[in-house]
Design an enzyme around this catalytic site. Structure first.
Site, mmCIF file in Angstrom:
data_model
loop_
_atom_site.group_PDB
_atom_site.id
_atom_site.type_symbol
_atom_site.label_atom_id
_atom_site.label_comp_id
_atom_site.label_asym_id
_atom_site.label_seq_id
_atom_site.Cartn_x
_atom_site.Cartn_y
_atom_site.Cartn_z
ATOM 1 C CG PHE A 142 -3.487 -2.137 -5.268
ATOM 2 C CD1 PHE A 142 -3.408 -0.828 -5.699
ATOM 3 C CD2 PHE A 142 -4.739 -2.692 -5.054
ATOM 4 C CE1 PHE A 142 -4.562 -0.085 -5.914
ATOM 5 C CE2 PHE A 142 -5.891 -1.969 -5.272
ATOM 6 C CZ PHE A 142 -5.805 -0.664 -5.703
ATOM 7 N NE ARG A 143 -2.374 -8.346 -3.159
ATOM 8 C CZ ARG A 143 -2.243 -8.394 -1.836
ATOM 9 N NH1 ARG A 143 -1.072 -8.607 -1.296
ATOM 10 N NH2 ARG A 143 -3.292 -8.249 -1.059
ATOM 11 C CG HIS B 99 -10.906 -8.774 -3.107
ATOM 12 N ND1 HIS B 99 -9.758 -9.004 -3.807
ATOM 13 C CD2 HIS B 99 -11.015 -9.799 -2.223
ATOM 14 C CE1 HIS B 99 -9.189 -10.126 -3.362
ATOM 15 N NE2 HIS B 99 -9.941 -10.625 -2.413
ATOM 16 C CB CYS C 250 -25.159 9.449 3.810
ATOM 17 S SG CYS C 250 -26.732 8.910 3.148
HETATM 18 ZN ZN LIG Z 1 -27.290 7.546 5.007
#
Ligand SMILES: [Zn+2]
EC number: 2.3.1.286
Length: 253
Positions: A35-36, A121, A153
């Site tokens: 990314f960097r 992270h 979910c």
């Molecule tokens: Zn849930």
């Protein structure tokens, strides 16, 4: 160079508590974009824009815009661990390294079979239901094949959040990462330019008390002067393999 590798072999062979810190550099060899880096999205899109969107408040207020961006730039096609990840997993099995503290969210150490991984992270292969009483975990395959932009979910319909540290959130496993690093006898930094805090701070603190800091990184780091050995040439996977083979040879003698 040869001498340097032999020095690393000697130090690792004698150490009973070696901890490895890994950054983006180890995963670029496996095909994950940095990314960097010069081609990374921080440069392409501007760091401010990325920081604004990959942000916990933005996620909460604007999950649709968040996921449009996240899906485009942060979810990759499946990538296999590189040689460096595999060798590190074997080195753990052989008792040469104790733990890996990683800045990477790509799950590649875990996939390679490393047991003690501390992903500060978070882990981009996991998605957590945000409903307080549910917190179900879903994998990236579920999210990638979900029919809508915002993944929900399977248990309760709540919004899923990538299990990664967004801007505005604290790093994960802070005490564990700090204890591992400061308690190590030898610290090996691989593929990190040591500019992202607080991890860089832990390594700096380690280096003020202990002399066995080893850095394997292509570019310069602010702690090169404190390293007993700095390796910056060649392929990291091949380098680690050579080191591992030499340690095995020594142990057979
Ligand atoms: Zn849930």
């Amino acid at each position: 160079m040869e001498k340097n590798i032999d020095r690393v072999v000697e130090i690792l062979d004698r150490s009973h508590n070696t901890v490895v810190v890994t950054g983006a550099g180890i995963s670029t060899e496996a095909g994950i974009p940095d990314f960097r880096g010069p081609e990374g999205i921080y440069r392409k899109l501007g760091e401010n824009r990325v920081m604004k969107i990959i942000n916990i408040d933005f996620f909460r207020n604007n999950p649709l815009e968040f996921y449009k961006f996240y899906r485009q730039y942060f979810i990759f096609p499946p990538v296999e661990p590189g040689k460096a990840h595999q060798v590190l997993a074997e080195m753990e099995k052989a008792g040469i390294i104790k733990a890996i503290v990683t800045q990477n969210i790509d799950n590649l150490h875990q996939k390679a079979g490393s047991q003690k991984v501390i992903p500060i992270h978070g882990n981009g292969a996991r998605f957590l239901c945000q409903e307080r009483n549910c917190r179900s975990v879903h994998d990236s395959n579920y999210v990638n094949t979900y029919p809508e932009v915002i993944p929900r979910c399977s248990q309760c319909g709540g919004i899923l959040k990538p299990d990664v540290v967004l801007f505005g959130e604290h790093i994960k496993n802070y005490p564990d990462a700090m204890d591992r690093i400061l308690g190590a006898r030898v610290l090996v930094v691989i593929g990190s330019s040591l500019t992202v805090y607080p991890l860089a701070g832990f390594v700096k603190e380690f280096s003020t008390f202990t002399q066995y800091l080893i850095i394997i990184n292509k570019g310069p780091t602010p702690l090169d002067h404190a390293a007993v050995v700095k390796l910056q040439e060649g392929n990291t996977g091949e380098l680690l393999e050579e080191i591992f083979e030499k340690i095995k040879k020594r142990r057979k003698q």
